[in-house]
Design a protein around this motif. Structure first.
Motif, short mmCIF file in Angstrom:
data_model
loop_
_atom_site.label_atom_id
_atom_site.label_comp_id
_atom_site.label_asym_id
_atom_site.label_seq_id
_atom_site.Cartn_x
_atom_site.Cartn_y
_atom_site.Cartn_z
N GLU A 49 0.81 -1.21 0.00
CA GLU A 49 0.00 0.00 0.00
C GLU A 49 0.85 1.27 0.00
N LYS A 51 4.48 3.67 -1.20
CA LYS A 51 5.27 4.14 -2.33
C LYS A 51 6.61 4.61 -1.79
N THR A 62 9.23 7.71 -8.37
CA THR A 62 8.31 7.10 -7.42
C THR A 62 8.14 5.64 -7.79
N THR A 63 8.22 4.76 -6.79
CA THR A 63 8.05 3.32 -6.99
C THR A 63 6.87 2.86 -6.16
N ASP A 64 5.97 2.12 -6.79
CA ASP A 64 4.83 1.54 -6.07
C ASP A 64 5.28 0.31 -5.31
#
Length: 121
Positions: A49, A51, A62-64
């Motif tokens: 959930e 980042k 940005t990496t999920d």
């Protein structure tokens, strides 16, 4: 002095806190709060959930989540009030021991540099 204890866990272990662990943790939290040692604490939601943001050489990315490359992740924190690192470690030891033999939990304890940022409440 204030210390931050970062709770590191393997979120892929499949372990879930038992009712007994939650009850024991609640008692410890109440006791440490009443004694003035625990300022604040919380667990964190899963990395799926979250980042990650990174600034590298002027470029933002940005990496999920989930962050599968990380075996251990920060799963929670405790903000402690203690007279010394030794006392902060003793408080953290009590937190770790509540988990018993089933869990593999690690805490990184670091003093807060109170010269940075706003004054604590």
């Amino acid at each position: 002095m204030r210390f931050l204890s970062l709770v590191r866990i393997n979120e892929n272990s499949g372990l879930q806190p038992s009712e007994q662990l939650m009850a024991d943790m609640g008692k410890l939290i109440d006791e440490m709060t009443a004694a003035g040692h625990l300022v604040h604490t919380h667990g964190l939601r899963p990395t799926a959930e979250g980042k990650r943001m990174r600034l590298r050489h002027g470029r933002l990315s940005t990496t999920d989540g989930p962050f599968t490359e990380s075996k251990e992740v920060v799963g929670g924190y405790a903000l402690l009030e203690a007279a010394s690192m030794a006392e902060a470690l003793a408080l953290t030891e009590r937190f770790l021991k509540v988990h018993g033999d089933e869990w593999d939990v690690e805490c990184e304890v670091r003093a807060i540099d109170e010269g940075c940022g706003p004054a604590p409440p």
